[in-house]
Design an enzyme around this catalytic site. Structure first.
Site, PDB file in Angstrom:
ATOM      1  N   HIS A  57       0.840  -1.204   0.000  1.00  0.00           N
ATOM      2  CA  HIS A  57       0.000   0.000   0.000  1.00  0.00           C
ATOM      3  C   HIS A  57       0.874   1.253   0.000  1.00  0.00           C
ATOM      4  CE1 HIS A  57      -4.042   1.747   1.598  1.00  0.00           C
ATOM      5  NE2 HIS A  57      -3.354   2.700   1.007  1.00  0.00           N
ATOM      6  N   HIS A  59       1.578   5.101  -2.040  1.00  0.00           N
ATOM      7  CA  HIS A  59       1.137   6.127  -2.977  1.00  0.00           C
ATOM      8  C   HIS A  59       2.376   6.782  -3.572  1.00  0.00           C
ATOM      9  CE1 HIS A  59      -3.109   5.976  -1.633  1.00  0.00           C
ATOM     10  NE2 HIS A  59      -2.568   5.674  -0.463  1.00  0.00           N
ATOM     11  N   ARG A  61       2.113   8.660  -6.498  1.00  0.00           N
ATOM     12  CA  ARG A  61       1.600   9.921  -7.054  1.00  0.00           C
ATOM     13  C   ARG A  61       1.812  10.130  -8.543  1.00  0.00           C
ATOM     14  NH1 ARG A  61      -1.729  10.246  -2.908  1.00  0.00           N
ATOM     15  NH2 ARG A  61      -0.879  11.195  -1.003  1.00  0.00           N
ATOM     16  N   ASN A  91      -4.560   6.021  -7.303  1.00  0.00           N
ATOM     17  CA  ASN A  91      -5.140   7.370  -7.298  1.00  0.00           C
ATOM     18  C   ASN A  91      -4.159   8.387  -7.864  1.00  0.00           C
ATOM     19  OD1 ASN A  91      -3.552   6.955  -5.007  1.00  0.00           O
ATOM     20  ND2 ASN A  91      -4.774   8.336  -3.733  1.00  0.00           N
ATOM     21  N   HIS A 178     -10.968   0.027   0.763  1.00  0.00           N
ATOM     22  CA  HIS A 178     -10.832   1.155   1.681  1.00  0.00           C
ATOM     23  C   HIS A 178     -12.143   1.212   2.463  1.00  0.00           C
ATOM     24  CE1 HIS A 178      -9.667   5.335   2.834  1.00  0.00           C
ATOM     25  NE2 HIS A 178     -10.980   5.518   2.843  1.00  0.00           N
ATOM     26  N   HIS A 231      -5.620  -0.746   5.640  1.00  0.00           N
ATOM     27  CA  HIS A 231      -5.383   0.054   6.852  1.00  0.00           C
ATOM     28  C   HIS A 231      -6.459  -0.102   7.943  1.00  0.00           C
ATOM     29  CE1 HIS A 231      -8.006   2.583   4.482  1.00  0.00           C
ATOM     30  NE2 HIS A 231      -7.026   3.118   3.775  1.00  0.00           N
ATOM     31  N   ASN A 277      -6.219   9.197   7.172  1.00  0.00           N
ATOM     32  CA  ASN A 277      -7.432   8.428   6.886  1.00  0.00           C
ATOM     33  C   ASN A 277      -7.067   6.947   6.766  1.00  0.00           C
ATOM     34  OD1 ASN A 277      -9.664   7.149   5.769  1.00  0.00           O
ATOM     35  ND2 ASN A 277      -9.918   8.584   4.094  1.00  0.00           N
ATOM     36  N   ASP A 304       0.857   2.659   3.769  1.00  0.00           N
ATOM     37  CA  ASP A 304      -0.040   3.727   3.314  1.00  0.00           C
ATOM     38  C   ASP A 304       0.751   5.025   3.158  1.00  0.00           C
ATOM     39  OD1 ASP A 304      -2.282   5.056   2.448  1.00  0.00           O
ATOM     40  OD2 ASP A 304      -3.288   5.135   4.391  1.00  0.00           O
ATOM     41  N   HIS A 308       2.629  14.471   0.553  1.00  0.00           N
ATOM     42  CA  HIS A 308       1.909  15.687   0.176  1.00  0.00           C
ATOM     43  C   HIS A 308       2.897  16.846   0.094  1.00  0.00           C
ATOM     44  CE1 HIS A 308      -2.135  14.059   0.472  1.00  0.00           C
ATOM     45  NE2 HIS A 308      -1.855  13.565   1.656  1.00  0.00           N
TER      46      HIS A 308
END
Length: 434
Positions: A57, A59, A61, A91, A178, A231, A277, A304, A308
């Site tokens: 899991h 990200h 980007r 995503n 999710h 998660h 989250n 996860d 950012h």
């Protein structure tokens, strides 16, 4: 072809010390007193050798949000944390819902050369929850996708979730859910409870997670398919997974490092680094997920990793984005939460952070136990130091770590990916030839 490397004196899965001879990208020999003419020698006396970590899991980007992370920078962060395989969440922009996008991600990972980047495909077109994406095309593409998820959106429509479970069954895929009922979490800012009431923040109830898990394990049982819970964060969720496994349902679950260590009490300072989250939960939930991981109810640890840009986290709490970076710190956090508490041994860490994630993701050549003939993907970990985690430990593009300024045990000293050294003496190698 890679060079021949002789690692001396590493403790395999934290056990007996042995030498590891790496030749042509595989483990050629294991034993004591090994030698090889011309081999480069790595002194691993006292270090723990684990199979290269596998994150189900992550990200990354890219494409679309390169200001936060790229596949190259995320791969370097992963290597720094001891990872040799990461599963990239869909995503992105465009969303990874077609064969073309997942093949692009695979190629970018191969070009970076630090880890194997295994794309995860979206369950629905655009992650909008309205109609199924090209699951079969992604599964038969060069990326050979076997894990599908709309993270961070719940596949809320039960009919679409059922159809997805039926579809992936044909090629032994899995839907990674999710678990968040969107109607129960509208405007939610943190875990629902005493602390949220005191702070005046809209609460995020545990039942929003638990109700989706309950529904989906029953759907998986009904169609005879596999479902994976992303998660997991509450004591009630642990109970539901435990019940489902006893019933024989094909369900697996993951917990993040931050849900093993951090609690909602950290939100009192309104520091957006702790906004995530699902939200940080109560101390009772932390204890429950630790116990669930220890007894095998929860199968794996997954980061996860959610980078950012600074402006998304250096703002007021309510406007801040959810998410934390976690690749570089994960092994150290598991060390603190599970090893130092006596809940796991290092061989268990190899299972929950290497072997089991690869098995769930259906990657046969990742997370393999350290044995002769296995791919030479491994990490060397020093369990002795205790030091403050700082921005110098971060190798990605973003710095939104919840552990900055916090003491954590251990340090990744070296990482090898298919025989190539990607981390040496705790430092990421600047260039790695694919």
């Amino acid at each position: 072809m890679t060079e021949t490397t002789l690692i001396r004196g590493a403790r395999i899965d934290g056990g007996i010390a042995a030498d590891i001879l790496i030749r042509d990208g595989v483990i050629a020999e294991l034993g004591s007193g090994l030698s090889a003419a011309g081999a480069r020698t790595v002194d691993a006396d006292g270090l723990i050798a684990l199979p290269g970590l596998v994150d189900l899991h992550t990200h990354l980007r890219e494409p679309g949000y390169e200001a936060s992370e790229t596949i190259l920078t995320g791969s370097r962060a992963a290597a720094a944390g001891g990872y040799t395989t990461v599963f990239a969440m869909p995503n992105t922009s465009p969303v990874a819902d077609t064969a073309g996008v997942v093949e692009q991600e695979l190629a970018l990972g191969e070009a970076a050369g630090y880890v194997h980047v295994q794309p995860i495909g979206a369950v629905t077109v655009g992650q909008k929850g309205e109609r199924l994406a090209e699951l079969g095309a992604m599964a038969s593409s060069r990326a050979r996708v076997r894990v599908f998820s709309d993270d961070g959106f719940c596949v809320f429509d039960p009919l679409i979730m059922r159809r997805a479970l039926e579809y992936v069954k044909s090629f032994d895929g899995v839907v990674a859910q999710h678990a968040q009922d969107p109607r129960l979490t509208e405007g939610a800012q943190m875990n629902e409870g005493t602390v949220s009431a005191e702070l005046g923040l809209t609460g995020w109830p545990a039942v929003a997670e638990e109700s989706i898990i309950a529904r989906d394990v029953l759907l998986a049982e009904h169609v005879g398919s596999r479902v994976h819970v992303c998660h997991l964060s509450t004591a009630g969720s642990v109970d539901l997974i435990r019940w489902a496994k006893k019933r024989g349902i094909h369900v697996t679950a993951e917990v993040t490092p931050h849900h093993l260590l951090l609690t909602e009490e950290l939100v009192r300072g309104y520091d957006p680094r702790f906004k995530v989250n699902p939200p940080l939960r109560r101390d009772e939930d932390v204890m429950a997920v630790r116990e669930g991981l220890a007894d095998g109810t929860i199968d794996i640890v997954a980061t996860d990793h959610a980078p950012h840009p600074a402006e998304a986290k250096t703002c007021e709490w309510q406007a801040a984005a959810n998410g934390m970076v976690g690749l570089e710190s994960a092994l150290r956090v598991v060390h603190a939460a599970m090893i130092e508490t006596g809940l796991l041994e290092w061989a268990d860490v190899a299972r929950v952070m290497s072997t089991a994630p690869a098995r769930i993701g259906r990657l046969a050549d990742a997370g393999t136990p350290l044995a002769v003939g296995a791919p030479a993907s491994l990490t060397l970990y020093d369990a002795n130091p205790v030091r403050v985690f700082g921005t110098d430990d971060l190798r990605g593009r973003s710095v939104n770590s919840p552990y900055l300024g916090r003491e954590l045990p251990g340090e990744v000293r070296a990482t090898f990916f298919r025989g190539r050294q990607t981390v040496a003496d705790g430092v990421v190698v600047d260039e790695v030839a694919p």
